[in-house]
Design a protein around this motif. Structure first.
Motif, PDB file in Angstrom:
ATOM      1  N   VAL A   1       0.821  -1.203   0.000  1.00  0.00           N
ATOM      2  CA  VAL A   1       0.000   0.000   0.000  1.00  0.00           C
ATOM      3  C   VAL A   1       0.856   1.254   0.000  1.00  0.00           C
ATOM      4  O   VAL A   1       0.576   2.193  -0.728  1.00  0.00           O
ATOM      5  CB  VAL A   1      -0.963   0.006   1.208  1.00  0.00           C
ATOM      6  N   CYS A   2       1.926   1.268   0.797  1.00  0.00           N
ATOM      7  CA  CYS A   2       2.739   2.476   0.843  1.00  0.00           C
ATOM      8  C   CYS A   2       3.462   2.695  -0.480  1.00  0.00           C
ATOM      9  O   CYS A   2       3.661   3.835  -0.892  1.00  0.00           O
ATOM     10  CB  CYS A   2       3.706   2.455   2.011  1.00  0.00           C
ATOM     11  N   TYR A   3       3.833   1.628  -1.184  1.00  0.00           N
ATOM     12  CA  TYR A   3       4.473   1.786  -2.483  1.00  0.00           C
ATOM     13  C   TYR A   3       3.480   2.337  -3.490  1.00  0.00           C
ATOM     14  O   TYR A   3       3.797   3.185  -4.311  1.00  0.00           O
ATOM     15  CB  TYR A   3       5.033   0.461  -2.995  1.00  0.00           C
ATOM     16  N   TYR A   4       2.260   1.843  -3.426  1.00  0.00           N
ATOM     17  CA  TYR A   4       1.213   2.324  -4.315  1.00  0.00           C
ATOM     18  C   TYR A   4       0.959   3.811  -4.064  1.00  0.00           C
ATOM     19  O   TYR A   4       0.840   4.601  -4.989  1.00  0.00           O
ATOM     20  CB  TYR A   4      -0.069   1.518  -4.123  1.00  0.00           C
ATOM     21  N   GLY A   5       0.878   4.173  -2.802  1.00  0.00           N
ATOM     22  CA  GLY A   5       0.660   5.576  -2.443  1.00  0.00           C
ATOM     23  C   GLY A   5       1.781   6.471  -2.931  1.00  0.00           C
ATOM     24  O   GLY A   5       1.538   7.582  -3.422  1.00  0.00           O
ATOM     25  N   ALA A   6       3.020   6.005  -2.821  1.00  0.00           N
ATOM     26  CA  ALA A   6       4.161   6.797  -3.296  1.00  0.00           C
ATOM     27  C   ALA A   6       4.098   6.964  -4.813  1.00  0.00           C
ATOM     28  O   ALA A   6       4.314   8.061  -5.346  1.00  0.00           O
ATOM     29  CB  ALA A   6       5.474   6.130  -2.888  1.00  0.00           C
TER      30      ALA A   6
ATOM     31  N   GLU B   1       1.418   6.839  -6.639  1.00  0.00           N
ATOM     32  CA  GLU B   1       0.282   7.709  -6.922  1.00  0.00           C
ATOM     33  C   GLU B   1       0.647   9.173  -6.702  1.00  0.00           C
ATOM     34  O   GLU B   1       0.235  10.045  -7.468  1.00  0.00           O
ATOM     35  CB  GLU B   1      -0.891   7.305  -6.028  1.00  0.00           C
ATOM     36  N   LEU B   2       1.436   9.445  -5.676  1.00  0.00           N
ATOM     37  CA  LEU B   2       1.899  10.812  -5.414  1.00  0.00           C
ATOM     38  C   LEU B   2       2.671  11.355  -6.609  1.00  0.00           C
ATOM     39  O   LEU B   2       2.426  12.474  -7.066  1.00  0.00           O
ATOM     40  CB  LEU B   2       2.774  10.845  -4.163  1.00  0.00           C
TER      41      LEU B   2
ATOM     42  N   TRP C   1       0.247  12.052  -9.570  1.00  0.00           N
ATOM     43  CA  TRP C   1      -0.519  13.286  -9.392  1.00  0.00           C
ATOM     44  C   TRP C   1       0.368  14.508  -9.530  1.00  0.00           C
ATOM     45  O   TRP C   1      -0.048  15.528 -10.092  1.00  0.00           O
ATOM     46  CB  TRP C   1      -1.229  13.290  -8.040  1.00  0.00           C
TER      47      TRP C   1
ATOM     48  N   LYS D   1       6.414   1.318   6.214  1.00  0.00           N
ATOM     49  CA  LYS D   1       5.678   0.114   5.835  1.00  0.00           C
ATOM     50  C   LYS D   1       5.730  -0.924   6.949  1.00  0.00           C
ATOM     51  O   LYS D   1       4.725  -1.554   7.277  1.00  0.00           O
ATOM     52  CB  LYS D   1       6.240  -0.483   4.542  1.00  0.00           C
TER      53      LYS D   1
END
Length: 73
Positions: free
Chosen positions: A2-7, A9-10, A13, A37
């Motif tokens: 999840v944290c890799y996905y969030g990074a 995504e950042l 964007w 993580k």
């Protein structure tokens, strides 16, 4: 993951918003990201694991590895 996905995504964007009010340059510190993580993956309290199991969510311990595109062990 999840944290890799969030990074990721950042970064996505940020690229889309450059010129639309975002001028910053986001950076990833891999060591800090891994440490973050681990705060939610290293240990699941017993009560939380029992609650997951009670709700028909299986929990596993150990290291997983992929043996094909659709299977892991």
């Amino acid at each position: 993951m999840v944290c890799y996905y969030g990074a990721a995504e950042l970064f996505d964007w940020q690229e889309r918003m450059i010129g639309n009010g975002i001028d910053g340059n986001a950076k990833i510190n891999c060591s800090d990201l891994m440490e973050f993580k681990r705060t939610f993956t290293n240990h699941v309290p017993d009560k939380k694991e029992q609650a997951l199991n009670k709700n028909a969510i299986d929990t596993y311990h150990g290291k997983a590895s992929f043996i094909s595109d659709n299977q892991f062990s």
